[in-house]
Design a protein around this motif. Structure first.
Motif, mmCIF file in Angstrom:
data_model
loop_
_atom_site.group_PDB
_atom_site.id
_atom_site.type_symbol
_atom_site.label_atom_id
_atom_site.label_comp_id
_atom_site.label_asym_id
_atom_site.label_seq_id
_atom_site.Cartn_x
_atom_site.Cartn_y
_atom_site.Cartn_z
ATOM 1 N N VAL A 127 35.857 25.637 10.752
ATOM 2 C CA VAL A 127 36.104 25.045 9.434
ATOM 3 C C VAL A 127 36.121 26.139 8.372
ATOM 4 O O VAL A 127 37.016 26.189 7.521
ATOM 5 N N THR A 130 39.242 28.350 8.142
ATOM 6 C CA THR A 130 40.421 27.757 7.504
ATOM 7 C C THR A 130 40.285 27.715 5.989
ATOM 8 O O THR A 130 41.154 27.186 5.308
ATOM 9 N N ASN A 132 37.777 26.193 4.287
ATOM 10 C CA ASN A 132 37.067 25.008 3.800
ATOM 11 C C ASN A 132 35.590 25.341 3.642
ATOM 12 O O ASN A 132 34.946 25.790 4.581
ATOM 13 N N SER A 137 35.961 17.871 2.975
ATOM 14 C CA SER A 137 37.416 17.988 2.890
ATOM 15 C C SER A 137 38.089 17.962 4.259
ATOM 16 O O SER A 137 39.302 18.022 4.363
ATOM 17 N N VAL A 138 37.279 17.862 5.330
ATOM 18 C CA VAL A 138 37.805 17.909 6.693
ATOM 19 C C VAL A 138 37.924 16.502 7.263
ATOM 20 O O VAL A 138 36.952 15.742 7.289
ATOM 21 N N THR A 153 42.760 18.673 7.516
ATOM 22 C CA THR A 153 42.085 18.438 6.250
ATOM 23 C C THR A 153 42.506 17.166 5.533
ATOM 24 O O THR A 153 41.834 16.719 4.646
#
Length: 179
Positions: A127, A130, A132, A137-138, A153
């Protein structure tokens, strides 16, 4: 030990350049799929090609012609398996595992993570990689068939990238089998 003959060195240079050129030619003829990282079988073929190249270069017992035939056999086998995956129903399951949902809408899918031998810290790392900073938000984290993590996301818009996965029910149970 450090040096035997100039002939050995010249053999490595000549055979190395010719086998490298042959490998490039075979790979260009076979297409992009040959060196893809789509599943474990692809990885095995890539490693085998590298091992074959090393054997051709360093073993006097293996001729250039034998090495080129070995390249052709590996690439032909890879091409054949890829062809069968596309054209024979069910064959893909023999060679390729299924992607596996490990985190979905705020819920850790613990059984799936145990089945796939994945720790929470590994998912958190995926996570973070990426960009984030928060799990809020995932939407989902998926263990893909090539062993990489996909972090999804958002599911706004039309088709979902999760459509080929077994999604958990309201209790958080994931019905998919280990991939």
């Amino acid at each position: 030990m450090f040096f035997q003959t100039w002939t050995d060195l010249w053999r490595i240079i000549v055979v190395g350049l010719l086998s490298y050129a042959g490998l490039i030619l075979f790979l260009r003829l076979s297409g992009k799929r040959t060196l893809s990282k789509m599943n474990a079988f692809d990885l095995v073929v890539t490693v085998a090609l590298g091992s074959t190249l090393a054997t051709i270069l360093l073993s006097k017992e293996v001729s250039l012609a034998e090495g080129l035939v070995a390249f052709a056999v590996l690439i032909f086998a890879q091409h054949g398996v890829a062809w069968l995956q596309v054209r024979v129903p069910g064959f893909q399951k023999v060679v390729k595992s299924e992607p596996r949902l490990l985190y979905f809408r705020g819920r850790w899918l613990d059984q799936a993570m145990r089945d796939e031998r994945v720790a929470r810290v590994e998912l958190l790392q995926a996570v973070r990689s990426t960009g984030n900073a928060s799990l809020q938000s995932v939407e989902a984290v998926v263990l893909e068939t090539d062993g990489t993590f996909a972090v999804v996301t958002s599911m706004q818009g039309g088709d979902s990238a999760l459509e080929n996965l077994s999604l958990p029910d309201e209790s958080g149970r994931n019905d998919s089998t280990p991939g």
